[in-house]
Scaffold this active site. Structure first.
Site, PDB file in Angstrom:
ATOM      1  N   SER A 138       0.843  -1.186   0.000  1.00 36.61           N
ATOM      2  CA  SER A 138       0.000   0.000   0.000  1.00 36.61           C
ATOM      3  C   SER A 138       0.877   1.233   0.000  1.00 36.61           C
ATOM      4  O   SER A 138       1.994   1.209   0.532  1.00 36.61           O
ATOM      5  CB  SER A 138      -0.897   0.022   1.245  1.00 36.61           C
ATOM      6  OG  SER A 138      -1.589   1.256   1.355  1.00 36.61           O
ATOM      7  N   TYR A 181      -1.780  -1.913  10.583  1.00 37.75           N
ATOM      8  CA  TYR A 181      -1.872  -2.169   9.142  1.00 37.75           C
ATOM      9  C   TYR A 181      -0.696  -1.538   8.398  1.00 37.75           C
ATOM     10  O   TYR A 181      -0.042  -2.177   7.563  1.00 37.75           O
ATOM     11  CB  TYR A 181      -3.196  -1.617   8.619  1.00 37.75           C
ATOM     12  CG  TYR A 181      -3.322  -1.616   7.117  1.00 37.75           C
ATOM     13  CD1 TYR A 181      -3.622  -2.782   6.424  1.00 37.75           C
ATOM     14  CD2 TYR A 181      -3.142  -0.440   6.380  1.00 37.75           C
ATOM     15  CE1 TYR A 181      -3.739  -2.783   5.047  1.00 37.75           C
ATOM     16  CE2 TYR A 181      -3.262  -0.425   5.010  1.00 37.75           C
ATOM     17  CZ  TYR A 181      -3.561  -1.603   4.342  1.00 37.75           C
ATOM     18  OH  TYR A 181      -3.661  -1.600   2.980  1.00 37.75           O
TER      19      TYR A 181
END
Length: 256
Positions: free
Chosen positions: A129, A142
């Protein structure tokens, strides 16, 4: 591939199948739906319900793939747990462990297990990401896991060369169903490592291209790195974010 029951992962699985791959679709839910969509379109797919935090079940995946198809050439580590959107100071050990287990540990162990089964070479594509560089607030576990996957991919590229190539796709904000329909801070991506959607479809993504990406655009990037068309590429990160990491526009997704 992991995390292929819905959203970006399902589209990646469908694109790979359309390119001629026999795909094992795994997810905690929805794997059968994706597999059926592939077979209905004339492709080859099998579904495996899998919780990546279940180490025993996870360690049986490669054998299941070999038993079903007889070989393994490509692994796509796409699944991701986000955890609760809370400050790190409010995150407990159990949730931290669950996010890191599903995202980072699963990627590490599935990659080494798959590589051992890739006779004659193979390709591993991990999905991270842009949040590791442009973090949204209150996704510490995360974000840490995605940064870890990036470093891990580099380590795997070194250790598994020259037989297995390892590369990374880093998506930005992607127009999934959750992006379009889920309002508020809970409207994050569906487990494919996107940049999130804190205000739903009303948010204007802060990209140079002025729009969110599509799941198909991420899938094509994964398919390229998985294929022989990228045969001289390993240890690379392909950022697919519409120029978000270069944009100086205010990020409407970062509030709250």
């Amino acid at each position: 591939m992991t995390g292929a029951g819905r959203g970006i992962g399902a589209v990646i699985a469908q694109v790979l199948a359309a390119e001629g791959a026999s795909v094992t679709v795994t997810d905690v839910r929805g794997a059968a739906d994706t597999a059926h969509a592939i077979t209905d379109a004339g492709g080859r797919a099998a579904a495996v319900d899998l919780d990546l935090t279940d180490r025993k079940a996870r360690d049986g995946l490669v054998d299941a793939v070999l038993g079903r198809w007889g070989r393994l050439d490509v692994l796509v580590n796409n699944a991701a747990a986000h955890g609760s959107r809370v400050p790190l100071a409010e995150l407990d050990y159990a949730e931290w462990d669950a996010v890191l287990e599903a995202n980072l540990a699963a990627t590490a162990f599935l990659s080494t297990q798959a590589a051992a089964a890739m006779t004659g070479g193979g390709s591993i594509v991990n999905v991270a990401s842009i949040q590791q560089r442009l973090p949204l607030p209150h996704y510490g576990a995360y974000i840490a896991s995605k940064g870890g996957i990036t470093a891990l991919s580099n380590a795997l590229a070194v250790e598994l060369a020259p037989d297995v190539r390892v590369n990374l796709v880093a998506p930005g904000v992607i127009d999934t169903e959750s992006f379009r329909t889920t309002p508020g801070a809970d409207a994050l991506s569906n487990g494919a490592g996107s940049d999130g959607a804190a205000t739903g479809a009303q948010a204007q993504p802060a990209t140079l291209l002025g729009r969110a990406g599509t799941a198909h655009e991420i899938a094509r990037a994964v398919a390229f790195l998985a294929s022989d068309e990228s045969s001289f590429t390993t240890g690379a990160t392909l950022t697919v974010d519409g120029g978000r990491t270069l944009s100086r526009k205010p990020d409407p997704l970062a509030g709250g």
